[in-house]
Write a protein that holds these residues in place. Structure first.
Motif, PDB file in Angstrom:
ATOM      1  N   SER A 212     -18.961  11.376  24.739  1.00 28.87           N
ATOM      2  CA  SER A 212     -18.644  12.091  26.168  1.00 28.87           C
ATOM      3  C   SER A 212     -17.074  11.976  26.574  1.00 28.87           C
ATOM      4  O   SER A 212     -16.603  12.747  27.081  1.00 28.87           O
ATOM      5  N   LYS A 213     -16.521  10.636  26.121  1.00 29.34           N
ATOM      6  CA  LYS A 213     -15.202  10.276  26.372  1.00 29.34           C
ATOM      7  C   LYS A 213     -14.092  11.396  25.407  1.00 29.34           C
ATOM      8  O   LYS A 213     -13.403  11.992  26.127  1.00 29.34           O
ATOM      9  N   VAL A 214     -14.551  11.482  24.357  1.00 23.21           N
ATOM     10  CA  VAL A 214     -13.844  12.536  23.269  1.00 23.21           C
ATOM     11  C   VAL A 214     -13.922  14.172  24.190  1.00 23.21           C
ATOM     12  O   VAL A 214     -13.028  14.483  24.024  1.00 23.21           O
ATOM     13  N   ILE A 215     -15.162  14.575  24.647  1.00 19.15           N
ATOM     14  CA  ILE A 215     -15.176  15.680  25.098  1.00 19.15           C
ATOM     15  C   ILE A 215     -14.313  15.714  26.412  1.00 19.15           C
ATOM     16  O   ILE A 215     -13.484  16.728  26.451  1.00 19.15           O
ATOM     17  N   ALA A 216     -14.317  15.076  27.161  1.00 17.33           N
ATOM     18  CA  ALA A 216     -13.553  14.916  28.505  1.00 17.33           C
ATOM     19  C   ALA A 216     -12.242  14.959  28.123  1.00 17.33           C
ATOM     20  O   ALA A 216     -11.451  15.637  28.642  1.00 17.33           O
ATOM     21  N   ASN A 217     -11.889  13.979  27.311  1.00 17.95           N
ATOM     22  CA  ASN A 217     -10.240  13.875  26.922  1.00 17.95           C
ATOM     23  C   ASN A 217      -9.759  15.331  26.523  1.00 17.95           C
ATOM     24  O   ASN A 217      -8.815  15.458  26.526  1.00 17.95           O
ATOM     25  N   LEU A 218     -10.527  15.432  25.559  1.00 13.70           N
ATOM     26  CA  LEU A 218      -9.973  16.826  24.728  1.00 13.70           C
ATOM     27  C   LEU A 218      -9.905  18.061  25.909  1.00 13.70           C
ATOM     28  O   LEU A 218      -8.999  18.658  25.871  1.00 13.70           O
ATOM     29  N   LYS A 219     -10.743  18.365  26.885  1.00 16.33           N
ATOM     30  CA  LYS A 219     -10.888  18.950  27.998  1.00 16.33           C
ATOM     31  C   LYS A 219      -9.347  18.998  28.697  1.00 16.33           C
ATOM     32  O   LYS A 219      -8.884  19.885  29.165  1.00 16.33           O
ATOM     33  N   ARG A 220      -9.372  17.746  29.028  1.00 17.09           N
ATOM     34  CA  ARG A 220      -7.746  17.464  29.902  1.00 17.09           C
ATOM     35  C   ARG A 220      -6.724  17.962  28.905  1.00 17.09           C
ATOM     36  O   ARG A 220      -5.733  18.377  29.545  1.00 17.09           O
ATOM     37  N   ARG A 221      -6.688  17.793  27.689  1.00 18.83           N
ATOM     38  CA  ARG A 221      -5.503  18.100  26.802  1.00 18.83           C
ATOM     39  C   ARG A 221      -5.506  19.330  27.104  1.00 18.83           C
ATOM     40  O   ARG A 221      -4.138  20.144  26.913  1.00 18.83           O
ATOM     41  N   PHE A 222      -6.381  20.337  26.962  1.00 19.27           N
ATOM     42  CA  PHE A 222      -6.539  21.755  26.679  1.00 19.27           C
ATOM     43  C   PHE A 222      -6.004  22.299  28.351  1.00 19.27           C
ATOM     44  O   PHE A 222      -5.924  23.401  28.233  1.00 19.27           O
TER      45      PHE A 222
END
Ligand code: NI
Length: 222
Positions: A212-222
């Motif tokens: 969940s953390k990876v998904i949220a952090n990827l969304k932030r980066r994009f």
């Protein structure tokens, strides 16, 4: 990424939409195409501002916006207004690329993804295949009523001539929060992986929390 999604409309929604077709006001589809596409567009489009148009658009729009697969694959920032196209014998839409920007309200949106939601069953018409040139391959699609195909707006595509019957579809465009197709695909894979793992693992397990953390952090980066 090009994906087909089944049953975006359930049987009730499909019946509500198709039963309204006789009361919609239809006009020449070339009016809503850009100057180049206009020359190859031979169909009719419903005026969704008149008669039962707003009601039909509301049913379609709600179904599209709440579809979880569409949401995960497209990461929509906004949707265009919808078009309902009717193509009879002799009609079609030659090879074209969709406009890069479209008017929405007072502003404009970038078109990242195009979709076609099929409203008439394939046995209702001959011809009328949606042909998409994507990633060096040509895909030919004629889906069931209520099913949708989502594809990159950057693709050349066409609708082959309808030789008999009537083809009815809803088409629209999505501006994604994530502009790049490869980034959207990575995120879509991770979201699917999370859905798969959630059947075996507790939502509070370290593995699920990390994902969940990876998904949220990827969304932030994009
Ligand atoms: Ni198009």
């Amino acid at each position: 990424m090009l994906i087909s999604i089944s049953d975006v409309l359930n049987a009730d929604q499909l019946a509500d939409v198709t039963s309204a077709f006789d009361r919609l006001v239809w006009k020449d589809g070339a009016e809503t195409a850009g100057p180049v596409a206009r020359q190859v567009k031979r169909n009719q489009q419903a005026d969704l501002t008149r008669t039962v148009g707003p009601k039909v658009e509301q049913i379609l729009s709600a179904a599209l916006k709440q579809n979880p697969v569409l949401k995960a694959a497209a990461q929509p920032e906004r949707f265009s207004s919808l078009l309902i196209s009717k193509t009879g014998a002799g009609g079609g839409y030659g090879l074209h690329v969709d406009n890069a920007f479209m008017r929405v309200g007072d502003g404009s949106m970038r078109t990242d993804l195009s979709f076609t939601l099929f409203l008439s069953p394939p046995e209702d018409y001959e011809g009328g295949e949606l042909v998409i040139e994507h990633a060096g391959a040509t895909q030919t699609l004629k889906l069931g009523a209520g099913d949708l195909v989502l594809y990159p707006s950057s693709s050349l595509h066409q609708v082959t001539d309808v030789t008999s019957g009537t083809r009815l579809v809803c088409v629209g465009w999505i501006e994604s929060r994530i502009q790049r197709a490869d980034d959207r695909e990575t995120l879509f894979d991770l979201i699917n992986l999370k859905a798969e793992l959630s059947r075996r693992l507790d939502a509070q397990s370290p593995e699920m929390l990390t994902l969940s953390k990876v998904i949220a952090n990827l969304k932030r980066r994009f």
